[in-house]
Design a protein around this motif. Structure first.
Motif, short mmCIF file in Angstrom:
data_model
loop_
_atom_site.label_atom_id
_atom_site.label_comp_id
_atom_site.label_asym_id
_atom_site.label_seq_id
_atom_site.Cartn_x
_atom_site.Cartn_y
_atom_site.Cartn_z
N THR A 11 -5.63 5.36 -10.38
CA THR A 11 -4.46 4.50 -10.21
C THR A 11 -4.50 3.79 -8.87
N TRP A 47 -1.98 3.23 -7.09
CA TRP A 47 -0.94 3.74 -6.20
C TRP A 47 -1.43 4.89 -5.33
N CYS A 100 1.63 -2.93 2.52
CA CYS A 100 1.43 -3.98 1.51
C CYS A 100 -0.05 -4.21 1.23
N ALA A 153 -1.55 -1.34 -0.80
CA ALA A 153 -1.05 -1.36 -2.18
C ALA A 153 -1.72 -2.47 -2.98
N LEU A 168 -4.06 -1.83 -6.30
CA LEU A 168 -3.68 -2.38 -7.59
C LEU A 168 -4.70 -3.40 -8.09
N ASN A 224 -2.38 -0.90 -12.27
CA ASN A 224 -1.05 -0.30 -12.19
C ASN A 224 -0.94 0.84 -13.20
N PRO A 270 4.22 4.14 -13.49
CA PRO A 270 3.90 3.17 -12.42
C PRO A 270 5.11 2.71 -11.63
N SER A 271 6.22 2.45 -12.31
CA SER A 271 7.42 2.00 -11.58
C SER A 271 7.96 3.11 -10.69
N ALA A 305 5.63 3.47 -7.72
CA ALA A 305 5.83 2.38 -6.76
C ALA A 305 7.04 2.67 -5.86
N GLY A 306 8.13 3.13 -6.47
CA GLY A 306 9.32 3.43 -5.68
C GLY A 306 9.09 4.55 -4.69
N VAL A 349 6.17 5.54 -3.44
CA VAL A 349 5.25 5.08 -2.39
C VAL A 349 6.01 4.29 -1.33
N LEU A 350 6.91 3.43 -1.78
CA LEU A 350 7.72 2.66 -0.83
C LEU A 350 8.58 3.58 0.02
#
Length: 451
Positions: free
Chosen positions: A73, A75, A145, A148, A152, A157, A170-171, A174-175, A177-178
């Motif tokens: 992945t 991420w 950024c 990431a 990706l 993703n 994945p969503s 992403a959250g 990781v942020l």
């Protein structure tokens, strides 16, 4: 008489340059430096190239957290970069940006010109702090950024395997990781504030440049020692590690929030102390070379006091038993169950759920000859599970290397059909058996459910 003094003071205040104008001036001064421009370019380009390059290699940095999943992945890349940044990059970046911000003015002899232009030491300090904060945020954003995008673009993703073996969409990945990168801002700001404090307290000496990396190195060494959990969490550098808890289910939020709060407290206190020393200095003394003994009494002792107060508060406010046998067994069994289900899907076997597996683990340290707690590479676990319709329970053996921060690496020790090394077909290509080696995390605080 009072009216006269007030009226005379009013023009002086009105003549001071606005903070916004001083901030723009300080920001331009910072950005005009070649080293700052080089750092900005490096932070926005190099991480993406690094992650993309490593993701294409046959050998992955499996000794780094989430490194073994960089083929699976995109991420995983920013998390590998975050681990590297917390250890090396961020302390060095804060050193370059904040560690010499005030000392450079002493060496160049430009304080008189600034005071004539701005007419307010308070606004000079505020402008410099805000300018440094802006540059640091740009650098950290670039690291996050760029890594990431590199991950990706090279892998895609795809879902991310968490530290307890469960799959993150994945969503969701992403959250988290942020959030992990946002959490890492807190200890970064603490190191930047320490750099500011050193730059103010040590005068024209460039020694302030060394303070952030030295403090970061000291905290990293402390995290490797068998310290009590309260002491470990009271150090601002722990927030560089506690983001790991975001990638378990349920998330281990208590250590993360404590680490962020401690780091922000250090950042606020160190900045306030730097401001106090800055406003008390004599700008007419051209030979000024630091605050001397005041640098210790005003700059160091309050931070030591904050640490002692934090240790006491954590010790009395939390149930921090550290790494125990029960926690290790629970973490290993949970991760094994999730990864067994993943392996079943990859091998196209009949689906099975974690509830059906009823996985459990029996772990011992030093073959039961030592205290059954604490870090070490001498943990051995026997995992037992059940398959529907199969009367005999399955067993697998793992050798564990448990770190003092709670992270562990489980290495399969048979049977080879279960946790040996072999390749399985995935959507992103061939990958090692997920039960062969895996990372996990033992929560140091007793906050999650034990069910």
């Amino acid at each position: 008489m009072t009216t006269t003094v007030t009226a005379a003071a009013a023009p002086a205040r009105s003549g001071a340059a606005p903070v916004a104008r001083s901030y723009r001036f300080e920001l331009v001064k910072l950005v005009s430096q070649w080293r700052i421009r080089l750092l900005v370019l490096a932070c926005w380009i190099a991480p993406g190239l690094f992650v993309a390059g490593v993701s294409e290699q046959s050998t992955l940095p499996s000794d780094t957290l989430f490194g073994r999943w960089m083929h699976a992945t995109g991420w995983a890349g920013p998390l590998v970069m975050l681990g590297f940044a917390g250890t090396w990059a961020l302390p060095l970046l804060t050193s370059v940006v904040a560690g010499d911000m005030f000392a450079a003015e002493d060496r160049l002899g430009t304080w008189r010109h600034l005071l004539v232009a701005v007419r307010s030491p308070r606004r000079i300090f505020a402008a410099k702090v805000l300018a440094g904060l802006t540059v640091i945020l740009v650098l950290v954003a670039g690291l996050a950024c760029s890594s990431a995008v590199g991950g990706l673009a090279s892998v895609g993703n795809q879902p991310l395997v968490g530290l307890d073996g469960h799959l993150l969409a994945p969503s969701d990945a992403a959250g988290r990781v942020l959030l992990a990168w946002v959490a890492a801002l807190a200890p970064t700001l603490a190191l930047a504030a320490i750099g500011l404090l050193g730059s103010v307290a040590l005068g024209r000496s460039p020694t302030g440049l060394l303070l952030p990396p030295l403090v970061a190195l000291g905290m990293q060494v402390a995290q490797l020692l068998p310290l009590p959990v309260a002491v470990r969490l009271a150090l601002p550098g722990y927030a560089f590690l506690s983001w790991n808890g975001l990638f378990t289910a349920p998330a281990q939020l208590a250590p993360l929030l404590i680490g962020v709060a401690v780091s922000l407290a250090w950042a606020v206190l160190a900045t306030a102390l730097a401001r106090l020393l800055f406003l008390r200095r004599d700008f007419t003394d051209l030979a000024y070379d630091g605050a001397g003994r005041r640098a210790f009494t005003v700059g160091v002792l309050p931070l030591v006091g904050l640490t002692a107060l934090t240790v006491t508060a954590i010790a009395f406010g939390t149930d921090s038993t550290g790494i125990t046998q029960a926690k290790v067994q629970r973490s290993v069994a949970t991760a094994f169950a999730h990864l067994y289900r993943l392996q079943t899907e990859q091998l196209h076997r009949p689906a099975v759920t974690e509830a059906q597996l009823k996985a459990s683990a029996a772990c011992t340290k030093s073959d039961g000859q030592a205290a059954q707690q604490g870090a070490g590479n001498d943990w051995r676990c026997v995992v037992t599970w059940h398959l529907p319709g199969v009367p005999v329970a399955g067993t697998a053996v793992y050798q564990l290397d448990v770190g003092s921060d709670g992270r562990f690496v489980a290495d399969g020790d048979g049977p080879k059909e279960v946790n040996g090394y072999f390749l399985v077909r995935t959507s992103t290509g061939d990958a090692p058996n997920p039960l062969w080696q895996f990372d996990g995390d033992v929560e140091l605080l007793d906050t999650t459910s034990k069910g």
